[in-house]
Design an enzyme around this catalytic site. Structure first.
Site, PDB file in Angstrom:
ATOM      1  N   LYS A  65       0.926  -1.271  -0.141  1.00  0.00           N
ATOM      2  CA  LYS A  65      -0.033  -0.091  -0.213  1.00  0.00           C
ATOM      3  C   LYS A  65       0.941   1.078   0.088  1.00  0.00           C
ATOM      4  CE  LYS A  65      -4.088  -2.426   2.267  1.00  0.00           C
ATOM      5  NZ  LYS A  65      -4.527  -2.594   3.731  1.00  0.00           N
ATOM      6  N   GLN A 100      -4.248  -1.301   9.918  1.00  0.00           N
ATOM      7  CA  GLN A 100      -3.977  -2.645   9.317  1.00  0.00           C
ATOM      8  C   GLN A 100      -4.683  -3.836  10.304  1.00  0.00           C
ATOM      9  OE1 GLN A 100      -3.242  -3.211   6.103  1.00  0.00           O
ATOM     10  NE2 GLN A 100      -4.271  -5.219   6.561  1.00  0.00           N
ATOM     11  N   ASP A 115     -10.825   3.343   4.942  1.00  0.00           N
ATOM     12  CA  ASP A 115     -11.185   1.824   4.764  1.00  0.00           C
ATOM     13  C   ASP A 115     -12.534   2.190   4.877  1.00  0.00           C
ATOM     14  OD1 ASP A 115      -9.032   0.076   4.487  1.00  0.00           O
ATOM     15  OD2 ASP A 115      -8.498   0.059   6.561  1.00  0.00           O
TER      16      ASP A 115
END
Ligand code: NDP
Length: 285
Positions: A55, A99, A122
């Site tokens: 990412k 994460q 997200d």
């Protein structure tokens, strides 16, 4: 016999990333800022490490700023929440991603809810979830967002289509169903308690499989000509990577299908960048 179309997620993601890079350059020229994404990794889970690295690489390649925070596995929840609060307050940070999974001493939902919804790239914060379902402007979870883009590119409109989503996780299945509903499809959500999965799947003109079971969806479950989006990423004991759909069987029936790898996966990261850009633009409007 009509040939099955391969939905090339790699190419679609490359095109999206190029558009994002161009938009990032424009923001830099116009506002003098570089949109920034902060990724937080707690612990040393190897798969999470790979995700965070890729990412960050994609973020930099698109001309966005990438900041990584790596915390030890023993980090307490309060410490992580303090970091999130400082990123919320940092004007150089437009997107925050923590994460998952987190170590057991940390309650993931508390962390998700601590992220400023305007920086929640997200799309997991309840405010974004609610906005997605109620038709407002939301930051949308990256994987289903990417699936929708692939569907639009393949089919044009999906209004009125029979869509079946296999899986009801908060990360993929439910937001996918919300996006398809917003796009005017007729949506069924199937899961582990669904009585007759093959029959449900066979009704689908659009089938999205997100169950995490290698090759569970057989060719006989797929309606001739259906568009199949395979979200699953499963590593077999022999090292092969397969989706949730039995690909070779599906190829003989489906109208279009995403391969694994090279389908949904590349779009997920591209959509993270897209969300970071959208968040940066929205904060400066
Ligand atoms: P979860 O494990 O959170 O959810 C799986 C869902 O599938 C659940 O709703 C579960 O039902 C359902 N399910 C499990 N087994 C069966 C079964 N035998 N029959 C019917 N339904 C079943 O997974 P995720 O949604 O997070 O991920 C799904 C897959 O997508 C995984 O392979 C994951 O690796 C992959 N993935 C890929 C991404 C990408 O970028 N390409 C990103 C995110 C995920 P129930 O709710 O009843 O338990």
């Amino acid at each position: 016999m009509v040939e099955t179309r391969l939905i090339d997620g790699k190419a679609a993601a490359a095109a999206l990333r190029a558009r994002i890079a161009a938009a990032a350059t424009e923001i830099k020229v116009r506002h003098g800022i570089v949109p920034g994404l902060a990724a937080v990794l707690v612990g040393d889970d190897p798969a999470s490490d790979v995700y965070v690295r890729s990412k960050a690489k994609a973020t930099r390649e698109a001309g966005l700023a990438s900041v990584e925070h790596r915390l030890p596995a023993a980090t307490g929840e309060a410490e992580l929440l303090r970091l999130v609060a400082s990123l919320n307050a940092d004007p150089a940070i437009d997107g925050i991603l923590v994460q998952l999974p987190l170590p057991p001493q940390i309650e993931p939902q508390r962390v998700i809810e601590a992220i400023d919804p305007a920086k929640d790239v997200d799309g997991f914060h309840p405010q974004n979830v609610g906005r997605l379902w109620s038709g407002g402007t939301a930051l949308v979870p990256c994987t289903p967002y990417g699936c929708l883009m692939l569907l639009r590119e393949t089919l044009g409109g999906i209004a009125g289509a029979e869509a079946v989503v296999l899986g009801r996780s908060n990360i993929v299945g439910k937001p996918m169903a919300a996006l398809l509903t917003a796009a005017d499809a007729t949506v069924t959500i199937a899961h582990s308690r669904t009585r007759d999965l093959p029959a449900e799947c066979r009704r689908a003109e659009v089938l999205v499989a997100a169950v995490g079971r290698p090759e569970m969806v057989r060719g006989a479950w797929i309606a001739p000509g259906a568009t199949v989006i395979d979200v699953g990423i499963n590593r077999l004991p022999d090292g092969r990577l397969v989706g949730d759909v039995a690909y070779a069987e599906a190829l003989a029936v489906a109208g279009a299908i995403t391969p694994v790898p090279g389908g949904v996966g590349p779009m997920t990261i591209a959509c993270l960048l897209e969300n970071t850009l959208r968040a940066a633009e929205a904060r400066r409007r």
